[in-house]
Design a protein around this motif. Structure first.
Motif, PDB file in Angstrom:
ATOM      1  N   ARG A  51       0.802  -1.234   0.000  1.00 36.72           N
ATOM      2  CA  ARG A  51       0.000   0.000   0.000  1.00 36.72           C
ATOM      3  C   ARG A  51       0.832   1.280   0.000  1.00 36.72           C
ATOM      4  NH1 ARG A  51      -3.081  -3.211   3.593  1.00 36.72           N
ATOM      5  NH2 ARG A  51      -1.364  -4.603   3.168  1.00 36.72           N
ATOM      6  N   THR A  52       1.932   1.312   0.755  1.00 37.02           N
ATOM      7  CA  THR A  52       2.701   2.565   0.814  1.00 37.02           C
ATOM      8  C   THR A  52       3.315   2.891  -0.551  1.00 37.02           C
ATOM      9  OG1 THR A  52       3.181   2.124   3.130  1.00 37.02           O
ATOM     10  CG2 THR A  52       4.531   3.784   2.053  1.00 37.02           C
ATOM     11  N   ARG A 101      12.104   3.718   1.589  1.00 37.08           N
ATOM     12  CA  ARG A 101      11.829   2.807   2.712  1.00 37.08           C
ATOM     13  C   ARG A 101      13.083   1.987   2.935  1.00 37.08           C
ATOM     14  NH1 ARG A 101       6.675  -0.937   3.871  1.00 37.08           N
ATOM     15  NH2 ARG A 101       5.969   1.116   4.537  1.00 37.08           N
ATOM     16  N   HIS A 131       7.401   6.329  10.535  1.00 36.33           N
ATOM     17  CA  HIS A 131       6.646   6.149   9.279  1.00 36.33           C
ATOM     18  C   HIS A 131       5.679   7.341   9.207  1.00 36.33           C
ATOM     19  CE1 HIS A 131       4.679   4.407   5.966  1.00 36.33           C
ATOM     20  NE2 HIS A 131       4.400   3.212   6.417  1.00 36.33           N
ATOM     21  N   GLN A 134       2.318   7.512   7.191  1.00 37.19           N
ATOM     22  CA  GLN A 134       1.277   6.630   7.730  1.00 37.19           C
ATOM     23  C   GLN A 134       0.552   7.328   8.890  1.00 37.19           C
ATOM     24  OE1 GLN A 134       0.413   3.367   6.681  1.00 37.19           O
ATOM     25  NE2 GLN A 134      -1.303   3.610   8.078  1.00 37.19           N
ATOM     26  N   ARG A 164       7.306   1.294  13.873  1.00 43.20           N
ATOM     27  CA  ARG A 164       7.536   2.684  13.450  1.00 43.20           C
ATOM     28  C   ARG A 164       6.212   3.438  13.343  1.00 43.20           C
ATOM     29  NH1 ARG A 164      10.125   0.070   8.167  1.00 43.20           N
ATOM     30  NH2 ARG A 164       8.284  -0.676   7.079  1.00 43.20           N
ATOM     31  N   VAL A 165       5.123   2.692  13.055  1.00 44.87           N
ATOM     32  CA  VAL A 165       3.805   3.330  12.976  1.00 44.87           C
ATOM     33  C   VAL A 165       3.431   3.909  14.344  1.00 44.87           C
ATOM     34  CG1 VAL A 165       1.346   2.911  12.566  1.00 44.87           C
ATOM     35  CG2 VAL A 165       3.046   1.784  11.110  1.00 44.87           C
ATOM     36  N   ARG A 217       0.299  -4.865  13.448  1.00 46.22           N
ATOM     37  CA  ARG A 217       0.622  -6.204  12.966  1.00 46.22           C
ATOM     38  C   ARG A 217       1.695  -6.842  13.850  1.00 46.22           C
ATOM     39  NH1 ARG A 217       4.465  -8.170   9.217  1.00 46.22           N
ATOM     40  NH2 ARG A 217       5.341  -6.074   9.029  1.00 46.22           N
ATOM     41  N   GLN A 219       4.891  -8.378  13.822  1.00 48.03           N
ATOM     42  CA  GLN A 219       5.919  -8.288  12.783  1.00 48.03           C
ATOM     43  C   GLN A 219       6.930  -9.412  12.934  1.00 48.03           C
ATOM     44  OE1 GLN A 219       7.416  -4.273  12.091  1.00 48.03           O
ATOM     45  NE2 GLN A 219       5.754  -3.450  13.301  1.00 48.03           N
ATOM     46  N   PRO A 257      -2.773  -0.339  10.176  1.00 47.79           N
ATOM     47  CA  PRO A 257      -1.998   0.207   9.050  1.00 47.79           C
ATOM     48  C   PRO A 257      -1.853  -0.791   7.907  1.00 47.79           C
ATOM     49  CG  PRO A 257      -0.541  -0.353  10.877  1.00 47.79           C
ATOM     50  CD  PRO A 257      -1.942  -0.555  11.366  1.00 47.79           C
ATOM     51  N   GLY A 258      -2.115  -2.066   8.182  1.00 54.91           N
ATOM     52  CA  GLY A 258      -1.943  -3.121   7.200  1.00 54.91           C
ATOM     53  C   GLY A 258      -0.465  -3.440   7.052  1.00 54.91           C
ATOM     54  N   PRO A 259      -0.123  -4.579   6.562  1.00 55.38           N
ATOM     55  CA  PRO A 259      -1.018  -5.693   6.243  1.00 55.38           C
ATOM     56  C   PRO A 259      -1.512  -6.394   7.512  1.00 55.38           C
ATOM     57  CG  PRO A 259       1.284  -6.293   5.825  1.00 55.38           C
ATOM     58  CD  PRO A 259       1.292  -4.865   6.250  1.00 55.38           C
TER      59      PRO A 259
HETATM   60  C1  NCD Z   1       3.460  -0.764   8.090  1.00 54.81           C
HETATM   61  C2  NCD Z   1       4.921  -0.668   7.823  1.00 54.81           C
HETATM   62  O1  NCD Z   1       5.459  -1.238   6.873  1.00 54.81           O
HETATM   63  O2  NCD Z   1       5.541   0.019   8.591  1.00 54.81           O
HETATM   64  N1  NCD Z   1       2.653  -0.951   6.999  1.00 54.81           N
HETATM   65  C3  NCD Z   1       2.407   0.084   6.155  1.00 54.81           C
HETATM   66  O3  NCD Z   1       3.288   0.804   5.748  1.00 54.81           O
HETATM   67  N2  NCD Z   1       1.140   0.292   5.813  1.00 54.81           N
HETATM   68  C4  NCD Z   1       3.147  -1.639   9.222  1.00 54.81           C
HETATM   69  C5  NCD Z   1       3.564  -3.068   9.168  1.00 54.81           C
HETATM   70  O4  NCD Z   1       4.368  -3.479   8.335  1.00 54.81           O
HETATM   71  O5  NCD Z   1       3.093  -3.794  10.030  1.00 54.81           O
END
Ligand code: NCD
Length: 301
Positions: A51-52, A101, A131, A134, A164-165, A217, A219, A257-259
């Motif tokens: 998505r990002t 990223r 992030h 986000q 980071r979110v 999520r 991780q 924030p997904g996924p």
């Molecule tokens: C997040 C990320 O990659 O930091 N996802 C995102 O950018 N939408 C969160 C995650 O990976 O869990």
């Protein structure tokens, strides 16, 4: 605004400008959008993303920009070229905007001083550090439904240690005066530094009267070896399910924030249910990233 590296570079007025600009893009159609046809944006993603990366690409295209998606695995970095040299090479070809990223904490901020002044770096997630785009799209989504930030209880639940979110959201909630930010996790996932809000390991206490719940999520890729996590135990204590979401306000917003790991941190019937804002977050991601690109390129801030 020359770069977007972290939330702490922004003032409250800067955030208000970005929110208003994103709303403008959401409410108008392509013919009203400013166009930057001579500008090219490069996506430099050293970690996976759906998505990002794609929402930055969509945002740039709505603004008439060209987009280059650099295939890192097939680029000269696989031959040992440094990130700075990759950026300088692309800059020499006329690319000025870089969405980066990277797995290394602080990487975007660390490289800007060594780069020419005419280019722009946008942090699309650096390690477990920040992030910013986000957090901004999450705030846009929250304020659409619940604009009175000084009366909100926002709960963030999950892997706070690696998120980071969560870090960017804490900075943003502090800046924008969110009255109650509660961070919930098992103690092994408490963050090393608390930026804003309060910590608890009790989901029921946190969710009581909550207006917004942001689920993070699990991780797996960031769990360092030796960091054991019993997924079943985590689910029992911290999963957002029909049962646990009932502890919050009836109109609670469910965000992620997904996924999403369906059936682990968040159940499908909640993720797809009437209180879920997850797809609205994704939609707003394009508008917020348009606002970020437009603000940088028009030199508004
Ligand atoms: C997040 C990320 O990659 O930091 N996802 C995102 O950018 N939408 C969160 C995650 O990976 O869990």
């Amino acid at each position: 605004m020359k770069h977007l590296l972290e939330i702490s570079q922004l003032s409250c007025d800067d955030v208000k400008h970005l929110l208003a600009r994103a709303q403008f893009f959401k409410q108008n159609s392509v013919q009203d959008y400013p166009q930057y046809p001579h500008q090219t944006m490069a996506n430099l993603f050293y970690e996976c993303s759906t998505r990002t990366r794609i929402s930055f690409e969509m945002a740039a295209k709505h603004l008439g920009m060209h987009v280059v998606n650099v295939d890192i695995e097939r680029s000269s970095e696989s031959k040992g070229e440094m990130l700075e040299d990759t950026i300088l090479t692309l800059f020499s070809m006329g690319i000025k905007t870089f969405v980066l990223r990277h797995q290394k904490n602080g990487c975007p901020k660390a490289i800007v001083s060594a780069l020419p002044s005419g280019l722009h770096i946008i942090n699309a997630g650096d390690g477990a550090h920040e992030h910013p785009s986000q957090a901004l799209l999450d705030l846009l989504t929250i304020t659409e439904y619940k604009p009175n930030l000084d009366a909100l209880k926002i709960v963030v639940v999950g892997d706070l240690l690696h998120s980071r979110v969560a870090n960017s959201l804490q900075h943003l909630c502090a800046l924008m005066g969110v009255s109650d930010l509660v961070l919930v996790a098992p103690e092994q996932w408490y963050p090393r530094t608390l930026i804003y809000g309060r910590l608890t390991s009790s989901l029921s206490e946190a969710l009581h009267n909550a207006d917004v719940v942001m689920t993070l999520r699990i991780q797996n890729e960031r769990l360092q070896s030796g960091e054991f996590l019993d997924i079943n135990h985590y689910r029992q204590q911290y999963a957002i399910t029909q049962k646990t979401i009932a502890w919050a306000k009836p109109d609670v917003m469910v965000m992620h924030p997904g996924p999403v790991n369906r059936g682990i941190e968040l159940d499908s019937d909640v993720a797809d249910g009437p209180r879920s804002s997850i797809l609205e977050q994704v939609k707003n991601g394009v508008y917020m990233r348009m606002a970020i690109l437009d603000t940088i390129l028009s030199k508004t801030l």
